[in-house]
Design an enzyme around this catalytic site. Sequence first.
Site, PDB file in Angstrom:
ATOM      1  N   SER A  35       2.583  -9.382   1.225  1.00  0.00           N
ATOM      2  CA  SER A  35       1.787  -8.566   0.309  1.00  0.00           C
ATOM      3  C   SER A  35       2.438  -7.224  -0.004  1.00  0.00           C
ATOM      4  O   SER A  35       2.071  -6.569  -0.986  1.00  0.00           O
ATOM      5  CB  SER A  35       0.379  -8.344   0.871  1.00  0.00           C
ATOM      6  OG  SER A  35       0.437  -7.818   2.185  1.00  0.00           O
ATOM      7  N   HIS A  86      -1.195  -1.259   3.033  1.00  0.00           N
ATOM      8  CA  HIS A  86      -0.728  -1.353   1.658  1.00  0.00           C
ATOM      9  C   HIS A  86      -0.720   0.028   1.015  1.00  0.00           C
ATOM     10  O   HIS A  86      -1.057   1.025   1.664  1.00  0.00           O
ATOM     11  CB  HIS A  86      -1.620  -2.323   0.870  1.00  0.00           C
ATOM     12  CG  HIS A  86      -1.619  -3.705   1.434  1.00  0.00           C
ATOM     13  ND1 HIS A  86      -2.645  -4.181   2.234  1.00  0.00           N
ATOM     14  CD2 HIS A  86      -0.710  -4.704   1.349  1.00  0.00           C
ATOM     15  CE1 HIS A  86      -2.366  -5.422   2.606  1.00  0.00           C
ATOM     16  NE2 HIS A  86      -1.195  -5.759   2.092  1.00  0.00           N
ATOM     17  N   ASP A 120      -7.732   0.309   4.765  1.00  0.00           N
ATOM     18  CA  ASP A 120      -6.397  -0.255   4.589  1.00  0.00           C
ATOM     19  C   ASP A 120      -5.343   0.836   4.692  1.00  0.00           C
ATOM     20  O   ASP A 120      -5.129   1.620   3.774  1.00  0.00           O
ATOM     21  CB  ASP A 120      -6.317  -0.945   3.220  1.00  0.00           C
ATOM     22  CG  ASP A 120      -4.997  -1.665   3.001  1.00  0.00           C
ATOM     23  OD1 ASP A 120      -4.093  -1.531   3.851  1.00  0.00           O
ATOM     24  OD2 ASP A 120      -4.864  -2.356   1.973  1.00  0.00           O
TER      25      ASP A 120
END
Length: 380
Positions: free
Chosen positions: A128, A354, A351
């Site tokens: 990702s 990311h 998060d």
Amino acid sequence: MRHCMSASWGCGLLTTLLLDLMLFVHSGGAMLIEHYYYHRKDSSQQSISKCDLFQGSWVYDASYPPLYNSSDCSLFMETEFDCQGNGRPDKLYLHYTWQPSACDLPKFDGKEFMRRLKGKKMMFVGDSLSLNQWQSLTCMLHASFPHSNFTIQRKGDLSTFILPEFNTSIMLSRNPFLVDLVKENIGEVLKLDSIQNGKAWLGFDFLVFNTWHWWLHRGRKQPWDYMQEGEQVYKDMDRLVAFKKGLKTWSKWVESNIDPTITEVFFQGTSPTHSKGEEWNGTRGTSCEGERQPIGGSVYAGSPNTAAEVVREVVSNMTNKLVTLLDVTTLSQLRKDGHPSIYGYDAKGNDCSHWCLPGVPDTWNQLFYATLLHGNSKTI
């Protein structure tokens, strides 16, 4: 000061003029300190082709606009990366630029980038974080060619962005381990010494690989039941050891299958997480949530990134220097403010892995562009 900013100043060995104006800005009752830097590089500094673009610091520039607006890039961007669209109230993180210590980073020029890619194919292969970088690049190119009759296709784990005017495709193959993950009678087996899926990587002009984050997954997030090397099957092993075995398998695949006269290979350096606030503020239990500014300077004082050290070791031991390392680890470690945190796809989550878009991956792509443009890759 003005006399020291002309071609005949006689400034001696002074190569960079730093004006640090401490401007107190009130925003929402909070006192912010903004640092404005003005840099000048004279002839005594390294040329870009010899400059280590990955060594430097982050500089705040209120006049620096993001390379695109997330609202104009909704077709490319995952919801989890659209921090502004998800309600992030601050915008300071959008105005930090990367300043290499020994030279200036060239501005991204989408037209020049595509001129060099005309008629060629590029593929990002990884997890990702590769998605993060691929979506950043597609947004940057869309901003450069807003009226292009582009197409974007998604089929399974493969996404393709095509600019027909240039006969160019930029693809993303979601492959978080690079080595094979195979379903067998005993369950899902991660084959540490096998890359059969690499056939899909052949025939490209540029390959950009990445792997690491999924090697750490446990419990329900872990997609494999066993690891295997040769005839030996393991229920588990030290994840860094497994990662190194897998990366060595990938390096051997590159050496055996890639013709450097046809394909240029890059490895996207390990992207760090910021889930342990004690590494930069000394306070346990904190994370990237609420962070609004980078870490100052050019050194990250927290724990060393052991995965990045493995990547550097494996790449450095490859024959013929076939792989260029885009060593973004340290510069990304300094950006504790750049993650979606609670402004990702899940408001209940946090998060710190990311990156917001626009944001840090745009700088990764600027560095990638500079590497392609000037041949100043950080090949170890």
